[in-house]
Scaffold this motif. Structure first.
Motif: not given
Length: 289
Positions: A136-140, A144-146, A154-159
């Motif tokens: 997984a990579a996160v760009d500010g 997120m991309t996986v 998979s990617i889920s939504a969080v706060e």
């Protein structure tokens, strides 16, 4: 390779060193160091700045704070999550696994070799659980991309949340060093929990306490003499030491015949906390018929 406990004074890392708990470790362009604790290890690759903090007694937890560079982590498997890696863009939580975390000025990524790692993106409010061969990579800005060698996680939504580690060039947070450049080496004193360093160095807990005290003593003496065949001298000395030292001296002198009297007083004060204070007072009295 250097480390700091106060974000100001940097000390060189040598093979076999014990690295204090919460210390920031910085590697240069060619620097590598492995910190080991039991079966666990954290390997710092070149140009990496990160700290390791272990807390708790019966249920120990470890937090790695990584500003930049690359860390390879081998974490002991336990029944519940006990190790977290905090970066400016994501947090990785593990129960036990082997994985790599890389951080640049604008991105962070996690790739898993063994076990399971939960990755959360602060700004975009996204979360993914990564298994072996997944990344997984996160760009500010982009979020997120996986990716996965066999299957894509998979990617889920969080706060959305706020990072506890600053990005390179941002305002420092929570005692984080202002730069990765190490300053002049010097010794420091204090009380710390510590971690063991090999050519490589992460834990073996321990503690050290250093104290220093300074003492200063001042003494004053006064003498008075009276004639008529009698001389009286009084001397008073007081010494005070920082680190709690007090000294008092009293001297009385009496002169008989030919009106001569001599009085001597000596006062000594001692200061604690490795501080000594000495006070001396001398009084002489002379009388003349």
């Amino acid at each position: 390779m250097n480390y700091t406990t106060d974000s100001k004074t940097w000390l060189a890392v040598k093979v076999g060193d014990v690295i204090p708990n919460k210390a920031w470790v910085s590697t240069g362009p060619k620097g590598r160091v492995q910190l080991s604790r039991g079966v666990e290890s954290v390997s710092f690759q070149p140009n990496t700045l990160a700290s390791i903090t272990t807390s708790g007694f019966f249920q120990k937890t470890t937090e790695v704070r990584q500003q930049t560079g690359t860390l390879d982590l081998e974490i002991e498997k336990r029944s519940r999550p006990h190790t977290t890696v905090q970066t400016p863009y994501l947090a990785a939580v593990v129960k036990g696994t082997a994985f790599r975390v890389s951080v640049t000025k604008t991105t962070a990524s996690v790739s898993v070799t063994r076990g399971l790692v939960q990755v959360s993106s602060f700004a975009s409010g996204q979360r993914s659980s990564l298994g072996p061969g997944q990344r997984a990579a996160v760009d500010g800005v982009k979020g997120m991309t996986v990716a996965g060698a066999v299957s894509k996680p998979s990617i889920s939504a969080v706060e959305p949340s706020v990072a506890s580690v600053r990005a390179v060039g941002a305002t420092a947070l929570n005692g984080q060093p202002q730069s990765t450049a190490a300053g002049k080496n010097s010794t420091t004193s204090g009380s710390t929990n510590s971690n063991r360093a090999d050519s490589a160095g992460h834990s073996k807990s321990g503690s050290s306490d250093d104290g220093a005290g300074n003492g200063n003593g001042n003494g004053n003496g006064n003498g008075n003499g009276n004639g008529n065949g009698n001389g009286n001298g009084n001397g008073n000395g007081n010494g005070n030491g920082n680190g709690n030292g007090n000294g008092n001296g009293n001297g009385n002198g009496n002169g008989n015949g030919n009106g001569n009297g001599n009085g001597n007083g000596n006062g000594n004060g001692n200061g604690n906390g490795n501080g000594n204070g000495n006070g001396n007072g001398n009084g002489n009295g002379n009388g003349n018929d």
